[in-house]
Each structure stands twice: as structure tokens, then as C-alpha cells.
Design a protein around this motif. Sequence first.
Motif: not given
Length: 491
Positions: A54-61
Motif C-alpha cells: 500500500x505504499x508509505x503508511x501514515x497516522x495522524x494522532x
Amino acid sequence: MNNWLIGPVIIPLIMGMLLIVFQKNLRLQRILGLLALLATCAVSILLIHQIQTGGIQTLQLGGWDAPYGISFVGDMFSALLLLATSVVSIGCLLYAFPSIGRKQEKLYFYPLFLFLIVGVNGSFLTGDLFNLYVFFEVFLVASYVLITMGGARRQFREALKYIFTNIIASAFFLMGVAYLYSMTGTLNLAHLSIRIAEAGQDGLITTVALLFLIVFALKAGLLLFFWLPGSYSVPPTAIAAIFAALLTKVGIYAIFRMFTLIFYHEPQITHLTIGILAAVTMILGGLGAVGFGDLKQILTYNVIISVGFILLGLVSMTEEGMMGSIYYLMHDILIKALIFLIGGTVVYLTGTSRLQNISGLIRLHPQLGWMFLIAALSMVGIPPLSGFLGKVFTIQGTFESGDYWLGGIGLAASMLILYSMIKLFMNVFWGETILCVDDEKGTTKGLLLPIALLTASSLALGIGAEGVAGYVTQAAQELLDPNRYIHAVMD
């Protein structure tokens, strides 16, 4: 599914806090500490699969969009380092069970060990410059306590040098953060990259980039390594091994992240400076490795050589060079922990680290001797061991970019590694046996399992290189194309 990104930080953090409550139950601490690291390893493997598909994973807390909230970002580079960190931490923890001593175990060794991993993993995953500083401080505070475990006078002397050096580096880090924020109005790494690309990297920003280079060079042992040989030779073996495997690598990671994502516009200044620092580091580290007659000193100077070598791929800014650096970085995390565990075991058995007082151990401990030889040959880059591909691609990258002088120094440094490690093998394990079993100061009971685990991991990385190559290639391509990182965070 992106919530898995927080796993490598939150799992050891919660377990570390829980272990403080069970401080007196050492058996429970061991079991829960090991389970936390195994779970972190499993999450790291899951993240690698997610990033591949899925490509680069991000999480915005907290649900705040970037660049306003706290961002966690997992690209293939950070995910591979998470996995290597997990494997090494499991090996070092298993080694600590029979070797660290009940006194140290009762002094919150297991919570501190987990907090160290929290800081390292958080540094790999954070997408925010200030939080990078915070995670640096988390693992540094844990390391300040761990380095003094044992209570010897020499430990305290070296600990003071280590602590003061890192306090100075942290002060410069905050200065760099303040300057960068005043110029760009943001600390999110992706947003910083956009702002600097829009404004152009002028002389002032390049100066700030060099300030960050000094900070991370201090923490990585790049040229400014005066604190490293003593600091890595005084703690108990399990602690020295995790230090050698991980602490300099976080500084190296930060240099890679900053100078591929943010400060990549003036490579004739920034990357040339990194290249000069790397070359001098390899030369001085090599001279130290071949010049000393002490087991611990030789191993610590080999840590210094590898710091310079890993950065050669970054200087080249070619796909082959970057692949080589990533591959060699993973290899080096595993192999440095391995040789420090073997070296510590030798000192434990013989009661000395002076080469002139050790000989012929391979007759009494053949498994230990042959595993050391595998590690030594891997460090040199003998095929098909794990160091081979990293060295080949890194040197190829320097030649492709026209940095022949750097490639030549890298090859010369490999010869110095070869000389120093063969000298260790011939002096410590080969030759006439001058120590009988009755004269040994300890036993290898319980110590060979973690050493064998790391040896097997290193062999798997080398022999199974074809299976790892795709992940390393993806990591290199992501580092060389900052837009992938920026779009993953900002879109």
C-alpha cells in the motif's frame, strides 16, 4: 489498519510501565519483556507487508491533519530498521537473562531496556522534527541509567563523558529546531521539505543543515567519536551489545532522513561534508581497530568504521549506493550485537580482554569460535554473507557518482576490518590453548542461544538476499524521491 504504526512504540512503552509495578517479580518481568519484543517484531513484519502493498503508511494522532498534528510515518526504510531492531533486542534480552545479574534486574533493568526500544522505534517512525528530539531523549535517558549498571568507578567516569556529550548535542538539536521553525513556520518533516523547496535552500538554511549534521554526527559517532570507545566497553555485555547495535544507528537514520527529505538541494556542500566526515571516520576507526591489543577496544573501533561506511551511499545519492547503505545498515545492526555478545562472553570466560592473555578458546568452545568467524567474515563482506551485498552496492554507488576517492577509502577500510577481525580470531580462538575448563571464570550456559539466534539472522540476511532485495530497492527509491513521503503525509 494504519494504527499498526503506533504498535512498535506503544507496545514496549505500556509493557515497560507495567514492569515497574512488578519490579520484584523477576520471572514475570522476563516473560512479559520478551513477549513485548516478540509482539513488536510481529508488528514490524506486518508493517513491511503493508508498506510493500500500500505504499508509505501514515497516522495522524488525535485526528489532526498534517502539518498541525503529530504524524507517524512508516516508509520501507524505517520498517526494515524496526524489524532489525526487534531481532537484535530479542537476542540481547535473551542474553541478559543468565548474564545481567539479579542486582541489576532489581534496578529496573527490564523497564529501562524497553524504554530504550521505545525511543529508538519512535525515532524511526516520527514524522515531526520536535518529536524526533523527544524520542532521542527517551532512549538517551534510559541509556544514561543502563550505562552505569554495575557501579564500577570506570563506568561512572565513561558515563559522565557520554552524558555530557549527549547533553551538548541535544542543546544544539533544540537550537536547530528553533532556527528551522523561525524560518519555515513548521516542524513537520514533509511540510519542511515543501517549504524549503519553495523558498530555496539559501546560505542560512544550509548553515542550519550543517548544525543538524554536527548534532547527528555527535550522536552517531561520525568523526566526533571520542566518547564512544569508553562508553561501549564499560557496561555489562547485553547492554554494550544493544548500544553498539542501535544507538549510533539512530543518528545515522536521522542523517539519512534529513539529507534526503529536507536538505538535499545543496549536495555540493552538505553531502560533500558528510563524505569528508565519513572518510576521516573510516580512516581513524580503522587505525584504532588495527592498533589496539584489547578485545573491547578493537570491537568498538569497528563500530566507528561502519558508521563512516554506511554514509557512503547517502553521499553518492544513487539508487545502488542507497540500496547498499540500507542493506549494510541492517547487516550492521545484527552483526555488531553479535560480535559484542561473543566478545563479552570471551571476557566473561577468561576474565580479561587483553589479547596477549587469551588463546585457543576454539578447542573448549568450538561453537563460539565458528560463530565469531562467520561474523568476522560477514563484516569484511565475504559472499554470500550479509555484509557482501551492502559493500558491493555501496562501493558501486560511489563509483557511479564519481566519488572514486570515497569508494577507495571504503575498500581500504574493509581491509582494515579484515586485519583486525582475523587478528582477533587468531589470538582469541586459534593457537595453543592456555586456559583449561577449571580455570574459566564462568560458563556459556544460556549464552549460546541468543548468539546462535543472531548468527542465524545474519546468515538469513545474506543467503536470503534475493528475498530481501525487493524491500531494500523500494526503501532506496522512496528515500531518493521525497515527493512520495510528502504526498503520503500531506494528501
